[in-house]
Design an enzyme around this catalytic site. Structure first.
Site, PDB file in Angstrom:
ATOM      1  N   PHE A 134       0.824  -1.278   0.112  1.00  0.00           N
ATOM      2  CA  PHE A 134       0.027   0.015  -0.061  1.00  0.00           C
ATOM      3  C   PHE A 134       0.900   1.198  -0.019  1.00  0.00           C
ATOM      4  O   PHE A 134       1.871   1.389   0.858  1.00  0.00           O
ATOM      5  CB  PHE A 134      -0.901   0.020   1.188  1.00  0.00           C
ATOM      6  CG  PHE A 134      -1.863   1.115   1.123  1.00  0.00           C
ATOM      7  CD1 PHE A 134      -3.254   0.646   0.597  1.00  0.00           C
ATOM      8  CD2 PHE A 134      -1.671   2.374   1.712  1.00  0.00           C
ATOM      9  CE1 PHE A 134      -4.321   1.540   0.636  1.00  0.00           C
ATOM     10  CE2 PHE A 134      -3.060   3.185   1.693  1.00  0.00           C
ATOM     11  CZ  PHE A 134      -4.124   2.691   1.217  1.00  0.00           C
ATOM     12  N   ASP A 206       1.780  -4.706   8.467  1.00  0.00           N
ATOM     13  CA  ASP A 206       0.657  -4.015   8.386  1.00  0.00           C
ATOM     14  C   ASP A 206      -0.614  -4.961   8.170  1.00  0.00           C
ATOM     15  O   ASP A 206      -0.564  -5.703   7.488  1.00  0.00           O
ATOM     16  CB  ASP A 206       0.726  -3.256   7.022  1.00  0.00           C
ATOM     17  CG  ASP A 206      -0.259  -2.109   6.940  1.00  0.00           C
ATOM     18  OD1 ASP A 206      -1.461  -2.323   7.312  1.00  0.00           O
ATOM     19  OD2 ASP A 206       0.016  -0.942   6.576  1.00  0.00           O
ATOM     20  N   TYR A 231     -11.241   0.900  10.633  1.00  0.00           N
ATOM     21  CA  TYR A 231     -12.469   1.231   9.885  1.00  0.00           C
ATOM     22  C   TYR A 231     -12.833   0.267   8.677  1.00  0.00           C
ATOM     23  O   TYR A 231     -13.756   0.666   7.955  1.00  0.00           O
ATOM     24  CB  TYR A 231     -12.290   2.824   9.305  1.00  0.00           C
ATOM     25  CG  TYR A 231     -10.861   3.104   8.423  1.00  0.00           C
ATOM     26  CD1 TYR A 231     -10.763   2.663   7.163  1.00  0.00           C
ATOM     27  CD2 TYR A 231     -10.003   3.846   8.839  1.00  0.00           C
ATOM     28  CE1 TYR A 231      -9.777   2.846   6.342  1.00  0.00           C
ATOM     29  CE2 TYR A 231      -8.729   3.926   8.374  1.00  0.00           C
ATOM     30  CZ  TYR A 231      -8.783   3.529   6.955  1.00  0.00           C
ATOM     31  OH  TYR A 231      -7.730   3.660   6.231  1.00  0.00           O
ATOM     32  N   LYS A 232     -11.983  -0.637   8.501  1.00  0.00           N
ATOM     33  CA  LYS A 232     -12.091  -1.644   7.422  1.00  0.00           C
ATOM     34  C   LYS A 232     -12.939  -2.831   7.906  1.00  0.00           C
ATOM     35  O   LYS A 232     -14.095  -2.650   8.286  1.00  0.00           O
ATOM     36  CB  LYS A 232     -10.830  -2.032   6.777  1.00  0.00           C
ATOM     37  CG  LYS A 232      -9.946  -0.907   5.968  1.00  0.00           C
ATOM     38  CD  LYS A 232      -8.968  -1.271   5.485  1.00  0.00           C
ATOM     39  CE  LYS A 232      -8.052  -0.089   4.985  1.00  0.00           C
ATOM     40  NZ  LYS A 232      -6.868  -0.129   4.157  1.00  0.00           N
TER      41      LYS A 232
HETATM   42  C1  LIG Z   1      -6.109   1.064   4.176  1.00  0.00           C
HETATM   43  C2  LIG Z   1      -4.537   0.933   4.473  1.00  0.00           C
HETATM   44  C3  LIG Z   1      -3.778   1.869   5.045  1.00  0.00           C
HETATM   45  C4  LIG Z   1      -4.361   3.141   5.388  1.00  0.00           C
HETATM   46  O1  LIG Z   1      -3.843   3.865   6.299  1.00  0.00           O
HETATM   47  P1  LIG Z   1      -4.366   5.440   6.630  1.00  0.00           P
HETATM   48  O2  LIG Z   1      -3.373   6.028   7.518  1.00  0.00           O
HETATM   49  O3  LIG Z   1      -5.478   4.918   7.477  1.00  0.00           O
HETATM   50  O4  LIG Z   1      -4.944   6.076   5.691  1.00  0.00           O
HETATM   51  C5  LIG Z   1      -2.457   1.774   5.279  1.00  0.00           C
HETATM   52  N1  LIG Z   1      -1.845   0.343   4.973  1.00  0.00           N
HETATM   53  C6  LIG Z   1      -2.587  -0.441   4.152  1.00  0.00           C
HETATM   54  C7  LIG Z   1      -1.777  -1.659   4.046  1.00  0.00           C
HETATM   55  C8  LIG Z   1      -3.997  -0.358   4.070  1.00  0.00           C
HETATM   56  O5  LIG Z   1      -4.414  -1.263   3.450  1.00  0.00           O
END
Ligand SMILES: *Cc1c(COP(=O)(O)O)cnc(C)c1O
Length: 421
Positions: A134, A206, A231-232
């Site tokens: 990501f 992560d 939030y997921k």
């Molecule tokens: C959704 C996601 C994020 C999101 O990070 P935010 O700081 O909440 O915007 C980070 N890492 C991964 C792997 C994700 O899927």
């Protein structure tokens, strides 16, 4: 249910009737006419969240005012929620806090891990990650590298299979997404962590697409640090605070670079010099967003009533059904599966590539089948067993087939890019 036979709609309705998780759907507010396949981006709203918000805003804030920091337990909320979340991560008490965003928690975890690695062997200057990670994870690593200005570099692998070769005597930290946000590839956490640590590096996971989606055992894997979203799959609400897990052996050793007063040994002593607190509280920085943080508990309460093993097995069955139906019923339209088929390699979403992926997803959303789109050309469908059933999968694929067959995606309004895809 096996992964090779495709079910009819009637079979799906029967499968829903005997599903041990079927009652959970009533715990969520899903609008009429919506088939929601985007719980991997923003989880659906628990019904109880509205009442919780009314309590926090009306009673705790409205009546309690500043007294609520003590009387409503606001001050301890990040730690209390961390302890509540811990079982879903295979973690123990005092190892997790819910706070900040995933990006910010990754900053803290990576900086802390680098400080621990440097104390052991300052010649290790490489952070290994994955090109398809990501993007925020890679951007945060780049930011830390330029801030530290000590010759650190980022080494990106192109395939999960290239990992062990990329980790060597120069490697300080390996930072990976347990489930890849695009493909849904799932790493074998225990084996990968062991291989990384055997080579003398620290392991950061992560868990953004793992927490509440797949079984996770951080303690069993004995990883070093982990971060992730609420939030997921944890249904905490838009932008709800994230979590950070720190192995007990590291909690009091590494640097916590965002050394704000909430991580101080005595925050209300108001001392002029920073003295890090002990334990997981050190990983807090400043005042927490209490309204949003409070809602995390509603999502957790629903999730904790379900058995994670049931969630995982239904997720795999729904995803198998989705893949089989798309391959059988949409075979003529050039969708290519990029998600691993093997259960032990797959998270809880299914992705297909199509050159017209963006328009197809917009056409699906216009028909109430809400998934999302990721570059390049990826149609992503999140599988959330608490509020999706077998018939929902069947009906979603039926709409997809209709859109592809009639080329109804081929309209100017479906080509226009929105700011958020
Ligand atoms: C959704 C996601 C994020 C999101 O990070 P935010 O700081 O909440 O915007 C980070 N890492 C991964 C792997 C994700 O899927």
């Amino acid at each position: 249910m096996t992964s090779t036979t495709t079910l009819s709609l009637d079979d799906c309705v029967k499968a829903d009737a005997v599903d041990p998780l079927r009652e959970f759907r009533r715990e969520f507010a899903i609008p009429e006419g919506v088939l929601y396949f985007d719980g991997n981006s923003l989880g659906a709203r628990p019904i109880a969240a509205q009442e919780c918000a009314a309590r926090v805003i009306g009673d705790e804030w409205g009546n309690g005012l500043v007294r609520s920091w003590n009387e409503a337990g606001w001050f301890d909320l990040p730690v209390r929620l961390g302890d509540k979340l811990a079982p879903l991560l295979g973690a123990g008490e005092g190892e997790v806090v819910v706070t900040d965003s995933t990006s910010i928690n990754l900053f803290k975890a990576l900086a802390s891990a680098l400080s621990i690695a440097a104390a052991q062997d300052p010649s290790r200057k490489v952070i290994v990650s994955e090109r398809d990670n990501f993007p925020t994870d890679l951007y945060i690593a780049e930011g830390i590298i330029s801030l530290l200005d000590q010759g650190y570099e980022l080494r990106l692998i192109d395939q999960p299979g290239d990992l062990t070769e990329a980790v060597g005597p120069d490697t300080a930290v390996v930072m990976l997404s347990h489930v890849n946000y695009r493909t849904g590839n799932l790493y074998a956490m225990t084996e990968v962590t062991a291989a990384v640590q055997e080579r003398g590096a620290l392991m950061i996971w992560d868990l953004a697409h793992s927490a509440g989606a797949v079984t996770v055992d951080l303690s069993g894997a004995d990883a070093d640090f982990a971060v992730g979203c609420t939030y997921k799959y944890l249904n905490g609400g838009p932008g709800s605070p994230a979590f950070i897990w720190v192995n007990r052996r590291h909690q009091n050793t590494g640097i916590q670079p965002l050394s704000g007063w909430w991580g101080h040994a005595r925050p209300f002593a108001m001392e002029s010099a920073y003295e890090p607190g002990a334990g997981i509280r050190r990983f807090l920085s400043g005042t927490q967003p209490i309204t949003s943080l409070s809602l995390v508990e509603c999502g957790l309460d629903v999730m904790l009533k379900a058995d994670m093993a049931d969630i995982r097995s239904k997720s795999l069955a729904l995803a198998d059904l989705f893949i089989n139906l798309v391959e059988e019923r949409c075979a003529a339209y050039g969708l290519e599966l990029i998600t691993p088929r093997a259960h032990e390699r797959r998270g809880s979403h299914v992705s297909f590539v199509h050159p017209e992926g963006y328009s197809i997803m917009k056409a699906l959303i216009a028909r109430g089948v809400i998934g999302d789109y990721r570059e390049p050309g990826v149609l992503r469908f999140g599988i959330t067993p608490l509020y999706l059933g077998y018939a929902d999968v069947w009906n979603a694929v039926d709409v997809l087939r209709d859109i592809l067959e009639n080329k109804s995606w081929d309209r100017p309004e479906f080509r226009e890019r929105d700011a958020v895809t």
